[in-house]
Design a protein around this motif. Structure first.
Motif, mmCIF file in Angstrom:
data_model
loop_
_atom_site.group_PDB
_atom_site.id
_atom_site.type_symbol
_atom_site.label_atom_id
_atom_site.label_comp_id
_atom_site.label_asym_id
_atom_site.label_seq_id
_atom_site.Cartn_x
_atom_site.Cartn_y
_atom_site.Cartn_z
ATOM 1 N N PHE A 153 1.097 -1.250 -0.195
ATOM 2 C CA PHE A 153 0.292 0.102 -0.116
ATOM 3 C C PHE A 153 0.638 1.306 0.241
ATOM 4 C CE2 PHE A 153 -2.592 -3.763 2.210
ATOM 5 C CZ PHE A 153 -4.140 -3.233 1.610
ATOM 6 N N PHE A 154 0.362 2.194 -0.853
ATOM 7 C CA PHE A 154 1.326 3.004 -0.889
ATOM 8 C C PHE A 154 2.736 3.298 -1.411
ATOM 9 C CE2 PHE A 154 -2.156 4.399 1.961
ATOM 10 C CZ PHE A 154 -2.538 4.907 1.064
ATOM 11 N N ASN A 155 2.973 2.061 -1.552
ATOM 12 C CA ASN A 155 4.799 1.363 -1.475
ATOM 13 C C ASN A 155 5.692 1.366 -0.438
ATOM 14 O OD1 ASN A 155 5.107 1.019 -4.602
ATOM 15 N ND2 ASN A 155 5.175 3.050 -5.019
ATOM 16 N N SER A 156 4.798 1.344 0.697
ATOM 17 C CA SER A 156 5.606 1.850 1.991
ATOM 18 C C SER A 156 4.934 0.821 2.814
ATOM 19 C CB SER A 156 5.640 2.669 2.998
ATOM 20 O OG SER A 156 3.789 3.463 2.356
ATOM 21 N N HIS A 157 3.670 0.214 2.816
ATOM 22 C CA HIS A 157 3.418 -0.783 3.884
ATOM 23 C C HIS A 157 2.495 -2.148 3.321
ATOM 24 C CE1 HIS A 157 3.053 3.199 6.425
ATOM 25 N NE2 HIS A 157 3.262 2.312 7.493
ATOM 26 N N LYS A 158 3.241 -3.754 4.094
ATOM 27 C CA LYS A 158 2.648 -4.298 3.266
ATOM 28 C C LYS A 158 1.540 -4.502 3.961
ATOM 29 C CE LYS A 158 4.057 -9.018 2.351
ATOM 30 N NZ LYS A 158 4.847 -10.107 1.862
ATOM 31 N N TYR A 159 0.618 -4.503 5.130
ATOM 32 C CA TYR A 159 -0.719 -5.309 5.557
ATOM 33 C C TYR A 159 -1.467 -3.131 5.893
ATOM 34 C CZ TYR A 159 2.028 -9.620 5.407
ATOM 35 O OH TYR A 159 2.006 -10.587 5.253
ATOM 36 N N VAL A 160 -2.449 -3.757 6.368
ATOM 37 C CA VAL A 160 -3.305 -2.406 6.057
ATOM 38 C C VAL A 160 -4.246 -3.197 7.198
ATOM 39 C CG1 VAL A 160 -4.499 -1.056 6.165
ATOM 40 C CG2 VAL A 160 -2.710 -1.453 4.659
ATOM 41 N N LYS A 161 -5.384 -2.867 8.998
ATOM 42 C CA LYS A 161 -5.976 -3.466 9.709
ATOM 43 C C LYS A 161 -7.701 -2.792 8.700
ATOM 44 C CE LYS A 161 -3.526 -4.880 13.461
ATOM 45 N NZ LYS A 161 -3.604 -6.129 13.057
ATOM 46 N N VAL A 162 -8.776 -3.660 9.174
ATOM 47 C CA VAL A 162 -9.917 -2.799 8.711
ATOM 48 C C VAL A 162 -10.860 -3.489 9.316
ATOM 49 C CG1 VAL A 162 -10.104 -4.570 6.899
ATOM 50 C CG2 VAL A 162 -11.028 -2.997 6.891
ATOM 51 N N ASN A 163 -12.092 -2.836 10.202
ATOM 52 C CA ASN A 163 -13.084 -3.496 10.105
ATOM 53 C C ASN A 163 -14.142 -3.728 9.756
ATOM 54 O OD1 ASN A 163 -15.239 -3.491 11.864
ATOM 55 N ND2 ASN A 163 -14.692 -1.845 13.377
ATOM 56 N N ILE A 164 -14.063 -5.241 9.379
ATOM 57 C CA ILE A 164 -14.853 -5.438 7.960
ATOM 58 C C ILE A 164 -16.379 -5.537 8.503
ATOM 59 C CG2 ILE A 164 -15.647 -7.907 6.634
ATOM 60 C CD1 ILE A 164 -12.590 -7.687 5.857
ATOM 61 N N ASN A 165 -16.922 -5.154 9.738
ATOM 62 C CA ASN A 165 -18.612 -4.835 8.579
ATOM 63 C C ASN A 165 -18.611 -3.646 8.878
ATOM 64 O OD1 ASN A 165 -18.863 -7.744 10.319
ATOM 65 N ND2 ASN A 165 -18.754 -6.655 12.199
ATOM 66 N N GLU A 166 -17.940 -2.549 9.837
ATOM 67 C CA GLU A 166 -18.248 -1.663 8.938
ATOM 68 C C GLU A 166 -17.451 -1.054 7.473
ATOM 69 O OE1 GLU A 166 -16.047 1.360 11.880
ATOM 70 O OE2 GLU A 166 -17.581 0.453 13.893
ATOM 71 N N ALA A 167 -16.077 -1.980 6.973
ATOM 72 C CA ALA A 167 -15.888 -1.247 5.345
ATOM 73 C C ALA A 167 -16.922 -2.165 4.919
ATOM 74 C CB ALA A 167 -14.653 -2.332 5.312
ATOM 75 N N LEU A 168 -17.996 -2.965 5.047
ATOM 76 C CA LEU A 168 -18.758 -3.440 4.021
ATOM 77 C C LEU A 168 -19.773 -2.474 4.552
ATOM 78 C CD1 LEU A 168 -18.276 -7.592 4.538
ATOM 79 C CD2 LEU A 168 -17.826 -6.205 2.407
ATOM 80 N N ASN A 169 -20.464 -2.164 5.281
ATOM 81 C CA ASN A 169 -21.440 -1.222 5.384
ATOM 82 C C ASN A 169 -21.437 0.575 4.510
ATOM 83 O OD1 ASN A 169 -23.011 -3.312 6.836
ATOM 84 N ND2 ASN A 169 -22.643 -2.580 8.725
ATOM 85 N N ASN A 170 -20.743 0.650 4.869
ATOM 86 C CA ASN A 170 -19.989 1.736 4.351
ATOM 87 C C ASN A 170 -19.312 1.683 3.214
ATOM 88 O OD1 ASN A 170 -20.460 2.885 6.691
ATOM 89 N ND2 ASN A 170 -18.513 3.155 7.400
ATOM 90 N N LYS A 171 -19.215 0.877 2.968
ATOM 91 C CA LYS A 171 -18.777 0.608 0.854
ATOM 92 C C LYS A 171 -17.704 0.573 1.317
ATOM 93 C CE LYS A 171 -23.528 -0.030 -1.040
ATOM 94 N NZ LYS A 171 -24.532 0.110 -1.243
ATOM 95 N N GLU A 172 -16.843 0.507 1.645
ATOM 96 C CA GLU A 172 -15.490 0.778 1.761
ATOM 97 C C GLU A 172 -14.510 -0.218 1.065
ATOM 98 O OE1 GLU A 172 -13.702 2.319 5.622
ATOM 99 O OE2 GLU A 172 -15.084 4.451 4.886
ATOM 100 N N LEU A 173 -14.955 -1.441 0.973
ATOM 101 C CA LEU A 173 -14.669 -2.831 0.274
ATOM 102 C C LEU A 173 -15.518 -2.977 -0.450
ATOM 103 C CD1 LEU A 173 -12.446 -4.319 3.505
ATOM 104 C CD2 LEU A 173 -11.905 -3.391 1.572
ATOM 105 N N LEU A 174 -15.802 -4.227 -1.027
ATOM 106 C CA LEU A 174 -16.743 -4.458 -1.896
ATOM 107 C C LEU A 174 -16.442 -6.146 -2.259
ATOM 108 C CD1 LEU A 174 -17.385 -1.773 -4.534
ATOM 109 C CD2 LEU A 174 -18.620 -2.056 -2.482
ATOM 110 N N ARG A 175 -17.802 -6.992 -1.707
ATOM 111 C CA ARG A 175 -17.798 -8.356 -2.163
ATOM 112 C C ARG A 175 -17.439 -8.489 -3.641
ATOM 113 N NH1 ARG A 175 -17.706 -12.053 1.590
ATOM 114 N NH2 ARG A 175 -19.167 -11.147 4.035
ATOM 115 N N ILE A 176 -16.784 -9.525 -3.540
ATOM 116 C CA ILE A 176 -16.209 -9.718 -5.526
ATOM 117 C C ILE A 176 -17.143 -11.318 -5.516
ATOM 118 C CG2 ILE A 176 -14.582 -10.501 -6.894
ATOM 119 C CD1 ILE A 176 -12.699 -9.263 -6.440
#
Length: 119
Positions: free
Chosen positions: A96-119
């Motif tokens: 991510f951004f050519n600097s961070h390999k991993y990022v943490k995410v709150n799955i429930n909120e991210a799916l509800n806010n459409k920050e993450l989308l299911r394939i």
């Protein structure tokens, strides 16, 4: 005596019915999602590092490159408050951004806010 047995059976049945209605998120390690488009790059559920940390590690702060990128879940943990916290990485194995390999995410909120989308 029959009334007590019937009352105990009814109580246990209703208790089981009530707890079976709670929904669990069906995410597992290895699931793939797509990073969604958010106004003003205001990702609340995805814990992207602050700009100064990205720059210190030699990265470039450009959220437009992340939109539409596929990400993969590498680990899942449940927090004390019941939220599901996952660690994600880019499916292309880049950083991510050519600097961070991993990022943490709150799955429930991210799916509800459409920050993450299911394939």
């Amino acid at each position: 005596m029959k009334n007590y047995v019937l009352l105990a059976f009814l109580f246990s049945f209703l208790t089981n019915l009530m707890f079976s209605q709670t929904t669990k998120l069906n995410t597992e390690i290895g699931d793939v999602f797509v990073i969604g488009d958010v106004k003003n790059n205001n990702y609340k559920s995805i814990d992207f590092p602050r700009a100064n940390f990205i720059i210190k590690k030699g990265g470039l702060v450009n959220y437009d490159d992340l939109k539409g990128e596929k990400v993969e879940i590498t680990s899942i943990k449940e927090a004390k408050d019941g939220s599901v916290i996952a660690t994600i990485m880019l499916a292309s194995k880049k950083k991510f951004f050519n600097s961070h390999k991993y990022v943490k995410v709150n799955i429930n909120e991210a799916l509800n806010n459409k920050e993450l989308l299911r394939i």
